[in-house]
Design a protein around this motif. Structure first.
Motif, short mmCIF file in Angstrom:
data_model
loop_
_atom_site.label_atom_id
_atom_site.label_comp_id
_atom_site.label_asym_id
_atom_site.label_seq_id
_atom_site.Cartn_x
_atom_site.Cartn_y
_atom_site.Cartn_z
N THR A 63 1.29 8.38 -3.87
CA THR A 63 1.43 7.14 -3.10
C THR A 63 1.68 7.44 -1.62
OG1 THR A 63 3.83 6.95 -3.46
CG2 THR A 63 2.38 5.98 -5.12
N SER A 64 1.32 8.65 -1.19
CA SER A 64 1.64 9.10 0.17
C SER A 64 0.39 9.36 0.99
CB SER A 64 2.45 10.41 0.11
OG SER A 64 3.65 10.25 -0.62
N VAL A 65 0.57 9.28 2.30
CA VAL A 65 -0.37 9.83 3.27
C VAL A 65 0.39 10.87 4.06
CG1 VAL A 65 -1.78 9.38 5.31
CG2 VAL A 65 -1.70 7.71 3.47
N TYR A 66 -0.17 12.08 4.15
CA TYR A 66 0.51 13.18 4.83
C TYR A 66 -0.15 13.45 6.18
CZ TYR A 66 2.74 14.23 0.32
OH TYR A 66 3.47 14.16 -0.84
N GLY A 87 0.81 -1.21 0.00
CA GLY A 87 0.00 0.00 0.00
C GLY A 87 0.84 1.25 0.00
N HIS A 88 0.20 2.37 0.33
CA HIS A 88 0.85 3.68 0.33
C HIS A 88 1.85 3.79 1.48
CE1 HIS A 88 -1.67 4.76 -2.85
NE2 HIS A 88 -2.06 5.96 -2.49
N PHE A 89 2.61 4.89 1.47
CA PHE A 89 3.59 5.17 2.51
C PHE A 89 3.16 6.39 3.33
CE2 PHE A 89 5.90 3.46 -1.17
CZ PHE A 89 6.52 2.36 -0.60
N ARG A 90 3.35 6.31 4.63
CA ARG A 90 3.23 7.51 5.45
C ARG A 90 4.45 8.38 5.18
NH1 ARG A 90 3.98 7.26 11.87
NH2 ARG A 90 6.12 6.89 11.15
N ASP A 91 4.22 9.62 4.78
CA ASP A 91 5.32 10.55 4.48
C ASP A 91 5.30 11.67 5.51
OD1 ASP A 91 7.18 12.30 3.49
OD2 ASP A 91 6.43 12.29 1.43
N ILE A 92 6.21 11.58 6.49
CA ILE A 92 6.24 12.58 7.57
C ILE A 92 7.06 13.81 7.19
CG2 ILE A 92 5.85 10.88 9.38
CD1 ILE A 92 8.82 10.86 9.94
N THR A 93 7.82 13.73 6.09
CA THR A 93 8.62 14.88 5.68
C THR A 93 7.75 16.08 5.35
OG1 THR A 93 10.28 13.36 4.77
CG2 THR A 93 10.40 15.65 4.06
N TYR A 94 6.60 15.84 4.77
CA TYR A 94 5.68 16.91 4.36
C TYR A 94 5.31 17.79 5.55
CZ TYR A 94 1.82 18.91 1.56
OH TYR A 94 0.98 19.74 0.86
N ARG A 95 4.98 17.15 6.66
CA ARG A 95 4.57 17.93 7.83
C ARG A 95 5.76 18.68 8.43
NH1 ARG A 95 3.99 16.32 13.72
NH2 ARG A 95 5.93 15.26 14.18
#
Length: 644
Positions: free
Chosen positions: A426-429, A386-394
């Motif tokens: 493919t991200s969750v922010y 599945g998708h990836f949690r992308d913490i860089t955005y926050r």
């Protein structure tokens, strides 16, 4: 976004092959995902061929009143005939094979599907679409917004879905882990399962099922934080033992050192069910700080060289064993039976792609995303998990609007993604997450303790047209980093009773902050914070769904937003107070009328579009006659938000 007059200090914006880590002999199983497109049409040259239409009561509702079990049966039938797509409506399983993703979204419309003939609303599932596609077809633009309600009980979550989440356009609610866990008041006890019972300090299995039904009836899907990588470490009496189950879980289930008595009749396990060192069932390699790798593993943990080790000494399931596979399969399918349609995969990085996909892909999920940190993305994990949690955005948002100088503010207008190797689609922010907190207010780390500054950042993540799926946060206040929910203090009772969010039908939440950071006593107060309920969040969900994906330009047509950077007393901002921004006379070009500043709207529930806490009036010449952006706040209007 353009500067206010000649000042650079205040800004406004507008926007119209081989598997590297397989630990077992099985091959990865491709998921069949929910596609947000209309029902398929069969026609010459469409690229999609109908294989079979199955009708009957077996495709009806299950004992929980959910259609999910029937969808899973339809998936099974699809694989039996070798197709890649199915269309489901209650009582109907329509099996297809499409030649490509383009064919899937571009089928002709020369006949009605069986589900439409029976006036049912169809859902399409396919191997050819991705999870939560933002633009699944030319005439569809989606903007998924989720919220994690951290440690809320199930009764409260169900009421929140009905009262607030559903009416305000939230697509899903993420709940804390649902399995029975070890005793203790700390938040992390929920991440240490002791059985696959669905009774925990959040409520009973019956409470859970009722919550799922209430949320789905309100248009809100339920996402579970799935824990199938490991079990709990033993209690004091179980440490160092090789037999027996002297420890007691939250719902009374017994467990010990690498051993579960089980609660369901099918979830008992012994040391042989867990990974271990050769010649010793009770010992295993360890993954932990500071490198977060294992002794025998490589520096790049994405190669799964540490997948068979215990993470922080938590006994690691041997997922290559048929008995463990069957156990995990029963667990996720039971969740799906109850109506759970989305998952967050805890510690996905330390699980075999092949083993994990053969469990997860038995279900046609609406969405799956993986806990992810700073690692480069593995395309195989995206394809099969599945998708990836992308913490860089926050962290970029907190940098631009928190711990940087005003000279950095214009860079917020360049924000298009987080991690430079994880594609936005493919991200969750997330704006906040439980492992990304600080004890005290920290301008570089987004938590409620930063007060108004955090609120502006969560408003920005909604209003900015970039990004994909957004995950908001509704949690509680902590005075210790290990605190559980209110009523479960760090050093409190082992079988503590969390305080409810709702009393006499009213949510007992912290009010919207007006300063940065919060006063120390309020920042440490053990109370429900409910950041997702702060003023303006509900309105900005409407704004995001109307304006996400539109281009950022210097002219305005449909959507307009503006912000003023706030003042943080902790940083003693060198620029001082910027003050409020009067927009009177600014040309925006939107149609004349009164607009609701959606950044001020506390809820859309019952909103008659006649009143709004803050309004913007635009004249016939396209100029603002009256409007104000408060210091540290964000204003947002769009043509669909004109008031009657």
């Amino acid at each position: 976004m353009v500067p206010k007059a000649a000042s650079p200090l205040v800004w406004l914006f507008w926007w119209l092959g081989p598997l590297p880590c397989a630990l077992s002999a099985v091959n990865p199983l491709a998921p069949v995902r929910r596609c947000y497109i209309p029902s398929l049409r069969e026609g010459e040259g469409s690229g999609c061929t109908r294989l079979q239409v199955l009708l009957g009561a077996q495709f009806g509702l299950n004992r929980y009143g959910q259609e999910t079990t029937a969808q899973r049966l339809c998936l099974k039938k699809l694989r039996e005939v070798g197709g890649n797509t199915f269309v489901f409506a209650q009582g109907i399983c329509d099996l297809w094979n499409c030649s490509s993703a383009d064919a899937l979204t571009g089928t002709s419309a020369d006949q009605r599907s069986p589900s439409e003939q029976q006036n049912s609303t169809p859902s399409v599932f396919s191997e050819l679409c991705d999870y939560q596609e933002l633009n699944p077809s030319p005439d569809v633009r989606r903007s998924p917004v989720f919220v994690k309600l951290w440690e809320w009980n199930y009764v409260d979550i169900g009421k929140e879905c009905q009262d607030y989440l559903g009416p305000n356009g939230f697509d899903a609610v993420q709940v804390s882990p649902v399995t029975e866990h070890k005793l203790g008041p700390q938040w992390w006890t929920k991440y240490q399962p002791v059985s696959f019972s669905l009774s925990s300090r959040s409520g009973s299995m019956e409470d859970f099922a009722q919550m799922v039904a209430a949320c789905r009836a309100s248009g809100v899907q339920v996402m579970v934080d799935l824990i199938i990588n490991h079990i709990a470490t033993p209690c004091k009496d179980g440490r160092g033992t090789s037999s027996g189950t002297p420890c007691v879980g939250w719902n009374g289930s017994l467990y010990g050192n690498r051993r579960l008595a089980g609660a369901r009749g099918w979830d008992a396990a012994g040391p042989e069910h867990f990974n271990h060192l050769e010649g010793s069932l009770m010992d295993n390699c360890i993954v932990g700080p500071p490198s977060w790798t294992c002794k025998a593993g490589s520096i790049d943990v994405t190669d799964c060289s540490c997948c068979s080790c215990d993470f922080l000494k938590l006994p690691d399931w041997n997922t290559g064993l048929p008995a463990v596979h069957d156990m995990h399969l029963r667990h996720v399918q039971e969740l799906h039976d109850i109506g759970v349609t989305m998952l967050r995969i805890d510690l996905s990085l330390f699980e075999s792609i092949a083993d994990l996909s053969n469990v997860l892909s038995s279900v046609p999920w609406d969405f799956v995303y993986q806990e992810w940190w700073w690692e480069k993305p593995d395309p195989m994990r995206h394809r099969y998990i599945g998708h990836f949690r992308d913490i860089t955005y926050r962290y970029l948002i907190t940098h631009y609007l928190g711990n940087s100088t005003l000279e950095k503010l214009p860079e917020a207008l360049t924000l298009s993604r987080g991690h430079d190797q994880i594609r936005p689609e493919t991200s969750v922010y997330p704006i906040a997450f439980h492992d990304g907190r600080t004890w005290k207010a920290n301008p570089g780390n987004a938590t409620y303790k930063n007060g108004l500054e955090f609120h502006q950042q969560q408003k920005f993540i909604l209003a900015w047209p970039r990004g994909s799926s957004i995950l908001l946060w509704g949690g509680f206040g902590w005075s210790s980093m290990s605190d559980g929910p209110p009523g479960c203090d760090f050093r409190g009772e082992q079988h503590c009773q969390p305080e409810p969010v709702f009393l006499d039908g009213q949510a007992q939440c912290m009010t919207t902050p007006r300063e940065s950071p919060l006063p120390a006593d309020l920042a440490m107060k053990r109370t429900w914070v409910c950041e997702h309920r702060w003023e303006g969040v509900a309105g900005l969900i409407e704004f995001r769904k109307a304006c996400r994906g539109l281009a950022v330009t210097r002219t305005w047509k449909d959507c307009f937003a503006a912000l003023v950077r706030g003042y943080n007393t902790q940083l003693k901002s060198e620029w001082g107070h910027l003050g409020n921004w009067l927009l009177d006379g600014l040309y925006v070009g939107l149609p004349s009328g009164r607009y609701c500043d959606l950044g001020s709207l506390p809820t859309q529930r019952g909103w008659d579009r006649k009143r709004c806490p803050r309004q913007v009036v635009i004249g016939t010449d396209g100029r603002i006659l009256s409007g104000i952006v408060l210091e540290g706040d964000l204003l947002a209007i769009h043509v669909g938000g004109r008031m009657s």
